[in-house]
Design a protein around this motif. Structure first.
Motif, PDB file in Angstrom:
ATOM      1  N   ASP A 191      -9.777  -8.531  -5.180  1.00  0.00           N
ATOM      2  CA  ASP A 191      -8.524  -7.815  -4.927  1.00  0.00           C
ATOM      3  C   ASP A 191      -8.278  -7.693  -3.423  1.00  0.00           C
ATOM      4  N   ARG A 192      -7.007  -7.582  -3.074  1.00  0.00           N
ATOM      5  CA  ARG A 192      -6.642  -7.154  -1.717  1.00  0.00           C
ATOM      6  C   ARG A 192      -6.352  -5.671  -1.791  1.00  0.00           C
ATOM      7  N   VAL A 193      -7.063  -4.908  -0.985  1.00  0.00           N
ATOM      8  CA  VAL A 193      -6.960  -3.448  -1.046  1.00  0.00           C
ATOM      9  C   VAL A 193      -6.334  -2.925   0.238  1.00  0.00           C
ATOM     10  N   GLY A 194      -5.369  -1.998   0.074  1.00  0.00           N
ATOM     11  CA  GLY A 194      -4.763  -1.315   1.210  1.00  0.00           C
ATOM     12  C   GLY A 194      -4.907   0.187   1.045  1.00  0.00           C
ATOM     13  N   ASN A 212       7.107  -0.900   0.291  1.00  0.00           N
ATOM     14  CA  ASN A 212       7.497  -1.821   1.361  1.00  0.00           C
ATOM     15  C   ASN A 212       6.341  -2.667   1.868  1.00  0.00           C
ATOM     16  N   LEU A 213       5.127  -2.250   1.584  1.00  0.00           N
ATOM     17  CA  LEU A 213       3.971  -3.009   2.056  1.00  0.00           C
ATOM     18  C   LEU A 213       3.674  -4.234   1.192  1.00  0.00           C
ATOM     19  N   PHE A 214       4.128  -4.216  -0.054  1.00  0.00           N
ATOM     20  CA  PHE A 214       3.853  -5.340  -0.941  1.00  0.00           C
ATOM     21  C   PHE A 214       4.745  -6.526  -0.597  1.00  0.00           C
ATOM     22  N   ASP A 215       4.178  -7.723  -0.774  1.00  0.00           N
ATOM     23  CA  ASP A 215       4.971  -8.932  -0.597  1.00  0.00           C
ATOM     24  C   ASP A 215       5.905  -9.087  -1.790  1.00  0.00           C
ATOM     25  N   GLU A 216       7.196  -9.275  -1.517  1.00  0.00           N
ATOM     26  CA  GLU A 216       8.169  -9.323  -2.608  1.00  0.00           C
ATOM     27  C   GLU A 216       7.970 -10.538  -3.511  1.00  0.00           C
ATOM     28  N   ASN A 217       7.602 -11.680  -2.922  1.00  0.00           N
ATOM     29  CA  ASN A 217       7.501 -12.906  -3.703  1.00  0.00           C
ATOM     30  C   ASN A 217       6.071 -13.259  -4.079  1.00  0.00           C
ATOM     31  N   ALA A 218       5.150 -12.345  -3.868  1.00  0.00           N
ATOM     32  CA  ALA A 218       3.748 -12.636  -4.182  1.00  0.00           C
ATOM     33  C   ALA A 218       3.551 -12.736  -5.688  1.00  0.00           C
ATOM     34  N   TYR A 241       1.220   7.457   6.340  1.00  0.00           N
ATOM     35  CA  TYR A 241       0.743   6.565   7.397  1.00  0.00           C
ATOM     36  C   TYR A 241      -0.116   5.468   6.783  1.00  0.00           C
ATOM     37  N   LEU A 242       0.022   4.283   7.329  1.00  0.00           N
ATOM     38  CA  LEU A 242      -0.806   3.160   6.885  1.00  0.00           C
ATOM     39  C   LEU A 242      -2.170   3.263   7.560  1.00  0.00           C
ATOM     40  N   GLN A 243      -3.207   3.491   6.776  1.00  0.00           N
ATOM     41  CA  GLN A 243      -4.560   3.594   7.312  1.00  0.00           C
ATOM     42  C   GLN A 243      -5.260   2.241   7.336  1.00  0.00           C
ATOM     43  N   ALA A 244      -5.020   1.415   6.325  1.00  0.00           N
ATOM     44  CA  ALA A 244      -5.635   0.084   6.260  1.00  0.00           C
ATOM     45  C   ALA A 244      -4.665  -0.873   5.575  1.00  0.00           C
ATOM     46  N   PRO A 245      -4.288  -1.967   6.215  1.00  0.00           N
ATOM     47  CA  PRO A 245      -3.402  -2.951   5.564  1.00  0.00           C
ATOM     48  C   PRO A 245      -4.143  -3.682   4.450  1.00  0.00           C
ATOM     49  N   PHE A 246      -3.419  -4.433   3.660  1.00  0.00           N
ATOM     50  CA  PHE A 246      -4.035  -5.193   2.579  1.00  0.00           C
ATOM     51  C   PHE A 246      -5.059  -6.174   3.148  1.00  0.00           C
TER      52      PHE A 246
END
Length: 345
Positions: A137-140, A188-194, A149-154
């Motif tokens: 998994d990609r974890v954020g 908003n952090l998720f990729d729309e076309n993923a 606040y974003l603490q860790a990106p994916f």
């Protein structure tokens, strides 16, 4: 492992023999003088008889075959296959929303040692084990209080996510709760076309008191983008005031986003929730494998070059061995008494 990029080149192996059969041999025309005493003349000059001057062609033929095979091997592009390199492709984006409001400091949870710890410490402890199982998994990580606040990106670096989670402290994002804004930021952090599955797990112990966007409205937006939201309520349902637990709102958020609502009364319930999430969100790990190839055509090419130089050296040595240098001031005459040929300096 040795392999060849152009194995078909070995079909050219009999080509020299076919050319020899089809094309006529080269005709050599040499001018020579025939004398009846030629052998005697050669013996006087220190040479051997003409019958022994023809070099043996067996070794030369073997060298020629070896050179041709080496050149053909180089043309076939030999390659050395390295051990396979396997890469895991993430199949799901998992975003954790962690509440850092002031009520998360209440020590009403017990750790494995039976010691009373704060709600946030219990969440960290259980989430640490949960993240260790997120392979593939990609974890954020998003933390929220007065704001999100974003603490860790994916990332697939789960150890980094665990370290950044461990650095979180109660109140570092403000004392109140902005769950709706945290969901909005997460969407908003998720990729729309993923093509990966998209999941949000929200952990909070209080009602929304600070968001600009209501949590249910943010959940509807998430549902439109195929994002599932699982809400985990932490705290005492009997609490009143700003720190009260708004279970209905959390249930509505999970329902709107196609997820599920959980209530964690203590650490054991919290650990059980993560086990349940493992069953709901099954992991599918896609892997690709690649074996690097290293060209080694230069080795047979080097062998062909060395064999060619060796063949030339042998031919030169044989030519010198069958040739006796004659000094310019030597003369041959016939002894009038014996009738024999003699060399006179």
């Amino acid at each position: 492992m040795l392999t060849f990029a152009s194995t078909w080149c070995f079909l050219l192996l009999p080509l020299p023999w076919l050319v020899r059969l089809i094309l006529p041999p080269k005709q050599q025309h040499q001018v020579s003088v025939l004398v009846p005493f030629g052998d005697r003349l050669q013996q006087v000059l220190g040479g051997t008889s003409s019958a022994n001057t023809r070099p043996q062609s067996g070794s030369r033929r073997v060298l020629a075959i070896a050179i041709w095979v080496a050149v053909l091997t180089a043309v076939a592009r030999p390659q050395w296959l390295e051990p396979p390199i396997t890469k895991e492709i993430p199949t799901r984006d998992l975003l954790l929303l962690v509440d850092l409001s002031g009520s998360m400091s209440q020590e009403d949870f017990q750790n494995d040692a039976g010691k009373e710890v704060s709600r946030l410490d219990a969440v960290k402890e259980v989430l640490d084990g949960f993240l260790a199982k997120r392979k593939g998994d990609r974890v954020g990580l998003v933390v929220f209080g007065d704001a999100a606040y974003l603490q860790a990106p994916f990332t697939t670096d789960l150890q980094l996510s665990q370290e950044l989670l461990g650095e979180c402290e109660v109140g570092m994002a403000g004392p109140r709760t902005a769950l709706g804004d945290a969901i909005g930021l997460g969407v908003n952090l998720f990729d729309e076309n993923a093509e990966r599955a998209k999941t949000i797990i929200a952990l909070t112990d209080g009602n929304d008191t600070k968001s600009k966007v209501p949590p249910v409205e943010a959940a509807r937006v998430a549902a439109q983008r195929d994002i599932k939201i699982y809400t985990v309520a932490i705290g005492d349902p009997t609490t009143v005031g700003e720190a009260k637990l708004d279970e209905q709102s959390l249930k509505d958020v999970a329902s709107e986003a196609g997820g599920k609502y959980f209530f964690a009364a203590d650490r054991e319930h919290l650990a059980g929730i993560y086990n349940e999430l493992d069953k709901i969100e099954t992991k599918i790990i896609e892997t690709i494998s690649h074996r690097p190839r290293t060209d080694i055509y230069y080795w047979p090419l080097l062998v062909a070059l060395l064999l060619s130089m060796f063949a030339k050296a042998i031919a030169t040595w044989r030519g010198r061995r069958h040739t006796t240098p004659v000094e310019q001031d030597q003369r041959i005459h016939v002894n009038p008494i014996t009738g024999e040929m003699e060399v006179v300096a």
